[in-house]
Design a protein around this motif. Structure first.
Motif: not given
Length: 143
Positions: A41-46, A54-60, A71-79, A124-130
């Protein structure tokens, strides 16, 4: 003339493109035996625009604010995107459905936004960036 069985399989996984149809013919001498078929399977890229990623929706889960494995898998793409673009600064918006009171949903969505921010910082994302904010049911994504 014997007809060999043909099996058609589809594969899906959150965060990945659905697979094409895989047609598998079972050789006569292997019919009835366990078989494994590998499907890639090919990952959906942001999608990255001038103003947003634009990511896929992150549901809670209902009434919760912890990051799920999907959600973590999608957020890893943002990282990965943020690592590729070190000057990028992100503002995460979180929403709820329309159930519950306005004040409850603002608090819940704010906890969800904070969980999202904390997850990215833990990767590892700096807190000033998010940063992030909850918007409750004022901009519902799911009714």
């Amino acid at each position: 003339l014997k007809c060999l069985p043909v099996y058609i399989s589809y594969a899906t996984k959150s965060g990945y493109e659905n697979s094409n149809v895989y047609k598998v013919e079972i050789p006569e001498n292997e019919f009835g035996q366990d078989m494994a078929v590998g499907i890639t399977l090919k990952p959906i890229v942001p999608i990255i625009t001038e103003t947003e990623v634009i990511l896929q929706p992150i549901y809670f889960e209902f009434n919760k604010s912890n990051i799920t494995s999907d959600g973590a898998a999608e957020l890893d793409k943002l990282v990965a995107v943020m690592n590729e673009y070190p000057e990028m600064v992100i503002f995460a918006k979180s929403h709820t459905d329309i159930r519950g009171s306005d004040s409850y949903n603002i608090k819940l969505s704010d906890r969800r936004a904070k969980s999202t921010v904390q997850y990215l910082i833990s990767k590892g994302v700096a807190k000033e960036r998010i940063s992030g904010q909850g918007f409750g049911k004022s901009e519902p994504k799911v009714a």
